[in-house]
Write a protein that holds these residues in place. Structure first.
Motif, PDB file in Angstrom:
ATOM      1  N   THR A   9     -15.683   7.553  -8.775  1.00  7.08           N
ATOM      2  CA  THR A   9     -15.858   5.961  -8.549  1.00  7.08           C
ATOM      3  C   THR A   9     -14.590   5.198  -8.860  1.00  7.08           C
ATOM      4  OG1 THR A   9     -17.307   5.278  -9.190  1.00  7.08           O
ATOM      5  CG2 THR A   9     -18.196   5.861  -7.273  1.00  7.08           C
ATOM      6  N   GLU A  10     -13.963   4.610 -10.125  1.00 10.40           N
ATOM      7  CA  GLU A  10     -13.669   3.890  -9.999  1.00 10.40           C
ATOM      8  C   GLU A  10     -12.174   4.708  -9.821  1.00 10.40           C
ATOM      9  OE1 GLU A  10     -11.632   3.289 -14.598  1.00 10.40           O
ATOM     10  OE2 GLU A  10     -14.099   3.190 -14.818  1.00 10.40           O
ATOM     11  N   VAL A  11     -11.651   5.708  -9.696  1.00 13.69           N
ATOM     12  CA  VAL A  11     -10.551   6.622  -8.934  1.00 13.69           C
ATOM     13  C   VAL A  11     -10.792   6.335  -8.108  1.00 13.69           C
ATOM     14  CG1 VAL A  11      -8.652   8.664  -9.238  1.00 13.69           C
ATOM     15  CG2 VAL A  11     -10.692   8.269 -11.188  1.00 13.69           C
ATOM     16  N   ILE A  12     -11.726   6.550  -6.798  1.00 13.15           N
ATOM     17  CA  ILE A  12     -12.035   6.825  -5.380  1.00 13.15           C
ATOM     18  C   ILE A  12     -11.363   4.781  -5.263  1.00 13.15           C
ATOM     19  CG2 ILE A  12     -13.801   6.737  -4.018  1.00 13.15           C
ATOM     20  CD1 ILE A  12     -15.149   9.567  -5.502  1.00 13.15           C
ATOM     21  N   GLU A  13     -11.910   3.901  -5.453  1.00 12.84           N
ATOM     22  CA  GLU A  13     -11.422   3.127  -5.408  1.00 12.84           C
ATOM     23  C   GLU A  13     -10.548   2.773  -5.247  1.00 12.84           C
ATOM     24  OE1 GLU A  13     -13.874   0.369  -3.929  1.00 12.84           O
ATOM     25  OE2 GLU A  13     -15.552   1.675  -4.063  1.00 12.84           O
ATOM     26  N   ARG A  14      -9.607   3.517  -6.413  1.00 17.84           N
ATOM     27  CA  ARG A  14      -8.257   2.781  -6.141  1.00 17.84           C
ATOM     28  C   ARG A  14      -7.465   3.071  -5.482  1.00 17.84           C
ATOM     29  NH1 ARG A  14      -7.626   2.703 -12.515  1.00 17.84           N
ATOM     30  NH2 ARG A  14      -8.620   4.933 -12.355  1.00 17.84           N
ATOM     31  N   ASP A  15      -8.182   4.800  -4.586  1.00 20.24           N
ATOM     32  CA  ASP A  15      -7.376   5.829  -3.479  1.00 20.24           C
ATOM     33  C   ASP A  15      -7.698   5.099  -2.977  1.00 20.24           C
ATOM     34  OD1 ASP A  15      -6.079   7.014  -5.651  1.00 20.24           O
ATOM     35  OD2 ASP A  15      -7.030   8.597  -5.482  1.00 20.24           O
ATOM     36  N   LEU A  16      -8.621   4.742  -1.816  1.00 15.66           N
ATOM     37  CA  LEU A  16      -8.875   3.992  -0.671  1.00 15.66           C
ATOM     38  C   LEU A  16      -8.127   3.190   0.226  1.00 15.66           C
ATOM     39  CD1 LEU A  16     -12.729   2.988  -1.031  1.00 15.66           C
ATOM     40  CD2 LEU A  16     -12.229   4.913  -0.081  1.00 15.66           C
ATOM     41  N   ASN A  17      -7.336   2.570  -0.352  1.00 16.56           N
ATOM     42  CA  ASN A  17      -6.712   1.829   0.380  1.00 16.56           C
ATOM     43  C   ASN A  17      -5.162   2.538   0.228  1.00 16.56           C
ATOM     44  OD1 ASN A  17      -7.895  -0.772   0.765  1.00 16.56           O
ATOM     45  ND2 ASN A  17      -7.738  -1.237  -0.154  1.00 16.56           N
ATOM     46  N   ARG A  18      -4.871   3.157  -0.682  1.00 17.45           N
ATOM     47  CA  ARG A  18      -3.883   4.531  -0.575  1.00 17.45           C
ATOM     48  C   ARG A  18      -3.652   5.612   0.089  1.00 17.45           C
ATOM     49  NH1 ARG A  18      -1.833   4.183  -6.457  1.00 17.45           N
ATOM     50  NH2 ARG A  18      -3.677   5.620  -6.806  1.00 17.45           N
ATOM     51  N   THR A  19      -4.986   5.508   0.875  1.00 12.48           N
ATOM     52  CA  THR A  19      -5.497   6.762   1.672  1.00 12.48           C
ATOM     53  C   THR A  19      -4.389   6.034   3.380  1.00 12.48           C
ATOM     54  OG1 THR A  19      -7.192   7.129   0.698  1.00 12.48           O
ATOM     55  CG2 THR A  19      -7.059   8.273   2.680  1.00 12.48           C
ATOM     56  N   ASP A  67      -0.462   3.989   6.523  1.00 15.07           N
ATOM     57  CA  ASP A  67       0.626   3.877   7.827  1.00 15.07           C
ATOM     58  C   ASP A  67      -0.610   3.853   9.050  1.00 15.07           C
ATOM     59  OD1 ASP A  67       0.212   6.311   7.159  1.00 15.07           O
ATOM     60  OD2 ASP A  67       2.546   7.525   7.946  1.00 15.07           O
ATOM     61  N   ASN A  68      -1.438   4.074   8.598  1.00 13.19           N
ATOM     62  CA  ASN A  68      -3.078   4.340   9.951  1.00 13.19           C
ATOM     63  C   ASN A  68      -3.575   3.363  10.516  1.00 13.19           C
ATOM     64  OD1 ASN A  68      -5.554   5.586  11.456  1.00 13.19           O
ATOM     65  ND2 ASN A  68      -3.996   7.106  11.590  1.00 13.19           N
ATOM     66  N   ILE A  69      -3.456   2.745  11.890  1.00 12.04           N
ATOM     67  CA  ILE A  69      -4.482   1.562  11.936  1.00 12.04           C
ATOM     68  C   ILE A  69      -5.907   1.890  11.446  1.00 12.04           C
ATOM     69  CG2 ILE A  69      -2.719   0.827  13.706  1.00 12.04           C
ATOM     70  CD1 ILE A  69      -4.537   2.424  15.827  1.00 12.04           C
ATOM     71  N   TYR A  70      -6.266   3.241  11.854  1.00 18.03           N
ATOM     72  CA  TYR A  70      -7.605   3.314  11.279  1.00 18.03           C
ATOM     73  C   TYR A  70      -8.178   2.819  10.257  1.00 18.03           C
ATOM     74  CZ  TYR A  70      -7.660   5.304  16.071  1.00 18.03           C
ATOM     75  OH  TYR A  70      -7.214   4.947  17.682  1.00 18.03           O
ATOM     76  N   PHE A  71      -6.893   2.698   9.129  1.00 17.56           N
ATOM     77  CA  PHE A  71      -7.343   3.093   7.301  1.00 17.56           C
ATOM     78  C   PHE A  71      -6.512   1.415   6.733  1.00 17.56           C
ATOM     79  CE2 PHE A  71      -8.318   7.339   8.477  1.00 17.56           C
ATOM     80  CZ  PHE A  71      -9.561   7.593   7.750  1.00 17.56           C
ATOM     81  N   ASN A  72      -5.622   1.245   7.790  1.00 20.08           N
ATOM     82  CA  ASN A  72      -5.878  -0.226   7.200  1.00 20.08           C
ATOM     83  C   ASN A  72      -5.473  -1.234   8.520  1.00 20.08           C
ATOM     84  OD1 ASN A  72      -3.592  -1.701   6.320  1.00 20.08           O
ATOM     85  ND2 ASN A  72      -1.971  -1.152   6.054  1.00 20.08           N
ATOM     86  N   LYS A  73      -6.620  -2.516   7.715  1.00 19.89           N
ATOM     87  CA  LYS A  73      -6.634  -3.224   9.390  1.00 19.89           C
ATOM     88  C   LYS A  73      -5.058  -4.321   9.319  1.00 19.89           C
ATOM     89  CE  LYS A  73     -10.379  -4.673  11.074  1.00 19.89           C
ATOM     90  NZ  LYS A  73     -11.808  -4.262  10.736  1.00 19.89           N
ATOM     91  N   SER A  74      -4.942  -4.221   7.691  1.00 17.83           N
ATOM     92  CA  SER A  74      -3.525  -5.122   8.109  1.00 17.83           C
ATOM     93  C   SER A  74      -2.737  -4.471   8.908  1.00 17.83           C
ATOM     94  CB  SER A  74      -2.601  -5.408   6.641  1.00 17.83           C
ATOM     95  OG  SER A  74      -1.821  -4.157   6.253  1.00 17.83           O
ATOM     96  N   LEU A  75      -2.567  -3.274   9.549  1.00 19.01           N
ATOM     97  CA  LEU A  75      -1.416  -3.071  10.531  1.00 19.01           C
ATOM     98  C   LEU A  75      -2.326  -3.832  11.732  1.00 19.01           C
ATOM     99  CD1 LEU A  75      -0.782   0.977   9.881  1.00 19.01           C
ATOM    100  CD2 LEU A  75       0.639  -0.929  10.002  1.00 19.01           C
ATOM    101  N   MET A 109       0.552  -0.472   0.252  1.00 23.24           N
ATOM    102  CA  MET A 109       0.279  -0.141   0.055  1.00 23.24           C
ATOM    103  C   MET A 109       1.420   1.358   0.093  1.00 23.24           C
ATOM    104  SD  MET A 109      -3.000  -0.806   2.654  1.00 23.24           S
ATOM    105  CE  MET A 109      -3.758  -2.792   2.263  1.00 23.24           C
ATOM    106  N   ARG A 110       0.697   1.583  -1.701  1.00 25.27           N
ATOM    107  CA  ARG A 110       1.538   3.273  -1.343  1.00 25.27           C
ATOM    108  C   ARG A 110       0.965   4.507  -1.425  1.00 25.27           C
ATOM    109  NH1 ARG A 110       6.171   4.352  -2.289  1.00 25.27           N
ATOM    110  NH2 ARG A 110       6.419   2.510  -1.753  1.00 25.27           N
ATOM    111  N   GLU A 111       1.112   5.298  -0.985  1.00 24.12           N
ATOM    112  CA  GLU A 111       0.187   6.749  -0.725  1.00 24.12           C
ATOM    113  C   GLU A 111      -0.387   6.605  -2.829  1.00 24.12           C
ATOM    114  OE1 GLU A 111       0.539   9.518   2.226  1.00 24.12           O
ATOM    115  OE2 GLU A 111      -0.097   8.304   3.881  1.00 24.12           O
ATOM    116  N   SER A 112      -1.198   7.263  -2.573  1.00 27.37           N
ATOM    117  CA  SER A 112      -1.327   7.570  -3.853  1.00 27.37           C
ATOM    118  C   SER A 112      -0.274   9.294  -4.090  1.00 27.37           C
ATOM    119  CB  SER A 112      -2.731   8.298  -4.835  1.00 27.37           C
ATOM    120  OG  SER A 112      -3.539   8.654  -3.286  1.00 27.37           O
ATOM    121  N   THR A 113       0.270   9.343  -5.183  1.00 27.99           N
ATOM    122  CA  THR A 113       0.890  10.302  -5.874  1.00 27.99           C
ATOM    123  C   THR A 113       0.119  11.539  -6.112  1.00 27.99           C
ATOM    124  OG1 THR A 113       2.735   8.690  -6.545  1.00 27.99           O
ATOM    125  CG2 THR A 113       2.957  11.298  -6.875  1.00 27.99           C
ATOM    126  N   ILE A 114       1.163  13.241  -5.382  1.00 19.22           N
ATOM    127  CA  ILE A 114      -0.038  14.051  -5.372  1.00 19.22           C
ATOM    128  C   ILE A 114       0.610  15.019  -6.413  1.00 19.22           C
ATOM    129  CG2 ILE A 114      -1.921  16.420  -4.350  1.00 19.22           C
ATOM    130  CD1 ILE A 114      -2.782  13.437  -4.062  1.00 19.22           C
TER     131      ILE A 114
END
Ligand SMILES: Nc1nc2c(ncn2[C@@H]2O[C@H](COP(=O)(O)OP(=O)(O)OP(=O)(O)O)[C@@H](O)[C@H]2O)c(=O)[nH]1
Ligand SMILES: [Mg+2]
Lengths: 225, 630
Positions: free
Chosen positions: B301-311, B314-322, A38-43
């Motif tokens: 929504t397509e772009v949103i979906e791709r970005d959800l897990n890239r938000t 490194d935060n526990i509230y956003f990344n369950k795998s952490l 998981m890499r942050e999207s580039t802005i």
């Protein structure tokens, strides 16, 4: 290696392609040899540098890497990205057809707008996901072949599109891709390593030599987009 | 209302922001954590998105508006003593919507030809309505779960509109110590593990954190005193975050610049940004949009979906795998790592709803980071309206389909750098051939460094600055408006310039060529090292080193924006009319790269005299000059 023969050349390389195809991942694999699921999207854009050494010509090629944001609307920034670029990596995701047609659009745009001598490489990423492949290797090869034929029949110099596949995740093909690009760049013309740094950094020296002729006249008037 | 009154469907304990030394699976943990749940719980079982208290909020608002218009008559305009006395509308306005940024008209879908950014501020007159200090909204409830075995609970999707989030209350010594030991900070972000381009090391973080938490403690006391002086229930502020705050004043502004207590942040941002007004004007709207957009598939929504897990991966509230990563030995089933967190679900709904509500913006990458940060501090309906406020009023067009607002703001920033940090301009303002760009070219051919600075505007520093520093800037942003982004950007630039590493690279003053890419890399990475927010804020407002940017006024920014916007629009239309003519690629390229732009510049040469309406603040320029003469 003999000191006298060692040469140094610096080139600007820009990554283009749809969002989430793995541009940043490829860069991080190349520069740091790491991969994050998981890499942050580039802005906007991200800047990195990395060098490769070409043993056969005893040349160190330093890439200035301009990693860009993939979303459509960032296209308005694109001319700033590829202005003065020596090489462009048009990346698609082999598991996404739409990303391939996006990469084709980029190639079209580059052929129209970018500096003439630019080295273009079409890269299919995520080859580790073979089972999900949507973009056929054969088809891509044919597309590139056709493109390159048009190019030569139009009498244009060089400008052949390089074809590559890689996986930022496994690392397969990443370094190879950059090596191929380095070899395709006109390092022969670039400034030798003995020259001082200042001169090299002046775009009018090292990089001028490495680019096509025609686009040079523009430089005084235009720095960026 | 405590956490334990949450509906019976409550499951899934959100990861404790600690490393694996702390077992989170219930009974084994007996630490002394206090968790503050900043959000109210919607009524159990209700499928309603809307806070049941909204209606009462609305009534209160009407009442208080009357009350305040009566009060206003007797009000004296306040002086902005914290600044260098430019006297031009720096937060004197007390009205929520009457603050400086409201002079920026809401952008519309039409293009920018006429430059929709207009006008100056109302220099402190209270033209707008005011959300008052007497407004009672019970939409935020704080829950303390002291000495509990379970840290934080999250609700399941049956109650989709309240992502629970918590901010560790570090005034509790035990919690404070746990944060020190943990791999995660109090907001759930992973501490950086090694020094490098991604900021600072965990060790350096801890050293700073020990000091800073003492600062926070002192600061909280000041806030409590302020609240008390304004008759805003001390009792309330002890047990739950207040929902109402003192009206804007110099005192409040000063305290805002010192930082809002983390556990009050969401409510304070919302209050000062005018969130209550916005929400009350649009009761039920968010809920409706969410219903309408459920299951919608389109480009956005397509772009949103791709970005959800890239938000915030490194935060526990956003990344369950952490969560599972540091909980190897927990009883959780193995699929946990693949599940989405509540925050991700909220993020999806907010972004999809926003794209629907603001079709001229749609979804723009970077909105995910803005919404993500808001979601750590407030529930999603509020987050949604804050995004609307930001994109309508504070930084209009920055996220629009052609990003024109970004270009305009970069033009403004570059002009500011040229005027106020000329030494830096001498380096940044050069094109690849070493020629220094003149004003005219700044506007139409932005220098490449704007590729670095545009993300400062688009993400409002999220991901650019360390988290705590970002939050401090956001405290100021919601209170003072968009000028804060410019002030902070200029401060960062100034700090870059003064950094020894930059100096050795940049050969300041030597006239030598600099490797542009190294410069960009430096500008890109430097902000991530500003771990102590006070250094940035003080540099901005306290004139460290002889000058600051606290006197850069919104008026100046607005006029400059207007100027840049107009000029760009003129050039664009001129360019289009020239390019429309049939020509081959060859010809076009030749035209573009040869005299074409020069020609345009001759026609529309942006000479200084044309920069009408842009009045530089000589106060800052002169200070700069003085400083750099030495
Ligand atoms: N399986 C697999 N996944 C990959 C590979 N490369 C990247 N990814 C994943 O694809 C997603 C997107 O990668 P990024 O590198 O962020 O994509 P990007 O092209 O930089 O996207 P933008 O910054 O939005 O333009 C991430 O979740 C990566 O983990 C790969 O080679 N294999
Ligand atoms: Mg990227």
């Amino acid at each position: 290696m003999s000191e006298a023969a060692e040469r140094f050349a610096q080139f600007k390389l820009v990554l283009l392609g749809e969002s989430a195809v793995g541009k940043s991942s490829i860069v991080h694999r190349f520069v740091k040899n790491t991969f994050d699921n998981m890499r942050e999207s580039t802005i906007g854009a991200a800047f990195l540098t990395q060098s490769v050494h070409l043993a056969e010509s005893n040349t160190t090629v330093k890439f200035e890497i301009w990693d860009t944001a993939g979303q459509e609307r960032y296209k308005s920034l694109a001319p700033m990205y590829y202005r003065n670029a020596n090489a462009a990596l048009c990346v698609y995701d082999i598991t996404s057809r739409s990303s391939f047609s996006k990469a084709q659009d980029w190639i079209k745009e580059l052929k129209k707008q970018a500096p003439e001598g630019i080295v273009i490489c079409l890269v299919g990423n995520k080859v580790d996901l073979k089972d999900e492949r949507e973009v056929d290797e054969q088809e891509v090869a044919e597309y590139v072949e056709e493109l390159n034929q048009e190019q030569s029949s139009a009498g244009a110099p060089a400008g052949k599109v390089i074809l590559a596949e890689c996986s930022a995740k496994s690392g397969d093909g990443v370094l190879e891709t950059f090596n191929v690009i380095a070899r395709a760049l006109p390092v022969e013309d670039a400034v030798g390593g003995a020259r001082n740094r200042q001169l090299r950094n002046k775009r009018s020296s090292g990089v001028d030599l490495s680019r096509g002729r025609q686009q040079q006249q523009s430089q005084a008037a235009s720095s960026c987009c | 209302m405590s956490l334990y009154e949450a509906p019976a469907t409550t499951t899934g304990h959100l990861a404790l922001p600690t490393d694996k030394t702390h077992s989170r699976s219930g009974s084994s943990y007996s630490g002394n954590y206090s968790f503050i749940n900043m959000y109210d719980c919607p009524s159990p079982g209700s499928s309603h998105a809307v806070d049941p208290t909204v209606e009462s909020e609305l009534e209160e608002l009407h009442l208080t508006e009357e009350l305040n218009s009566a009060k206003r008559l007797g009000e004296v305009a306040e002086v902005d003593e914290g600044d260098e006395g430019d006297g031009q509308g720096q937060g004197q306005g007390q009205g929520q919507e009457a603050d400086e940024d409201s002079s920026v008209k809401e952008s519309d879908t039409s293009d920018s030809k006429d430059g929709t950014i207009v006008g100056s501020d109302t220099s402190g007159t209270n033209a707008g309505s005011q959300v008052s200090a007497t407004m009672v909204g019970s939409s935020s409830v704080l829950s303390l779960a002291r000495n509990s075995n379970i840290s934080v609970s999250t609700r399941t999707s049956s109650i989709p509109f309240d992502p629970t989030s918590s901010i560790l209350d570090i005034s509790d010594q035990a919690v404070h110590d746990q944060v020190l030991k943990s791999n995660f900070d109090r907001y759930g972000f992973k501490k950086p593990s090694s020094e490098g381009s991604n900021g600072v090391s965990g060790e350096r973080y801890n050293t700073w954190f020990k000091d800073y938490s003492r600062y926070l403690e002192r600061n909280k006391k000041k806030w409590q005193a302020l609240m008390k002086n304004n008759g805003l229930g001390e009792a309330e502020s002890r047990t739950k975050p207040p929902n109402r705050f003192p009206p804007k004043s110099d005192k409040v502004k000063k305290l805002i610049r010192k930082g809002i207590p983390a556990e009050w942040r969401g409510n304070a941002w919302f209050f000062y940004a005018g969130g209550h007004e916005k929400l009350n004007k649009h009761t039920g709207v968010y809920e409706q949009i969410v219903r309408d957009t459920e299951g919608v598939h389109n480009k956005d929504t397509e772009v949103i979906e791709r970005d959800l897990n890239r938000t915030f991966p490194d935060n526990i509230y956003f990344n369950k795998s952490l969560e599972t990563k540091h909980l190897k030995d927990s009883q959780l089933n193995s699929s946990a790592g693949k599940e989405e967190t509540q925050s991700i679900k909220s993020l999806r709904r907010v972004l999809v709803a926003f794209a629907h509500y603001q079709p001229h913006i749609g979804y723009c990458q970077s909105l995910n980071f803005l919404a993500g940060l808001l979601l750590l501090f407030m529930r999603e309906e509020r987050c949604f309206w804050m995004l609307v406020i930001l994109t309508e009023r504070i930084i209009p067009k920055v996220h629009s389909a052609n990003l024109e607002g970004v270009h305009i703001d970069q033009g403004v920033l570059m002009l500011c750098i040229k005027e106020y940090i000329p030494q830096l301009w001498g380096i940044l303002g050069k094109n690849f051939e070493g020629e220094t760009l003149s004003e005219d070219k700044i506007l139409t051919r932005l220098p490449p460094v704007t590729l670095v600075t545009s993300s400062w505007f688009m993400s409002v520093f999220v991901g650019n600055l360390p988290i705590e520093t970002t939050l401090r800037v956001w405290d100021i942003l919601w209170y003072e408006g968009s000028k804060s982004i410019f002030r902070i950007s200029l401060t960062i630039c100034k700090m870059c310039l003064e950094d020894t590493a930059f100096n050795s690279r940049g050969n300041v003053g030597s006239g030598a060529e600099i490797d542009q890419i190294e410069l960009f890399q430096f500008m890109q990475n430097y902000p991530k090292t500003i771990i102590d927010p006070n250094i940035l804020i003080d540099n901005c407002f306290k004139k460290i080193g002889g000058y600051g940017f606290g006197s850069l006024s919104q008026d100046e920014i607005n006029k400059c924006r207007e100027f840049v916007g107009k000029q760009r629009a003129r050039l664009t239309s001129k360019k289009q009319s020239v390019m429309k003519a049939e020509m081959s690629d060859e010809e076009r390229r030749a035209l573009q790269s040869s005299g074409f732009d020069g020609e345009i510049h001759d026609v529309y040469g942006f000479h200084r005299s044309i920069m009408s309406g842009v009045a530089w603040n000589k106060n800052i320029s002169n200070r700069m000059k003085k400083k750099w003469k030495k």
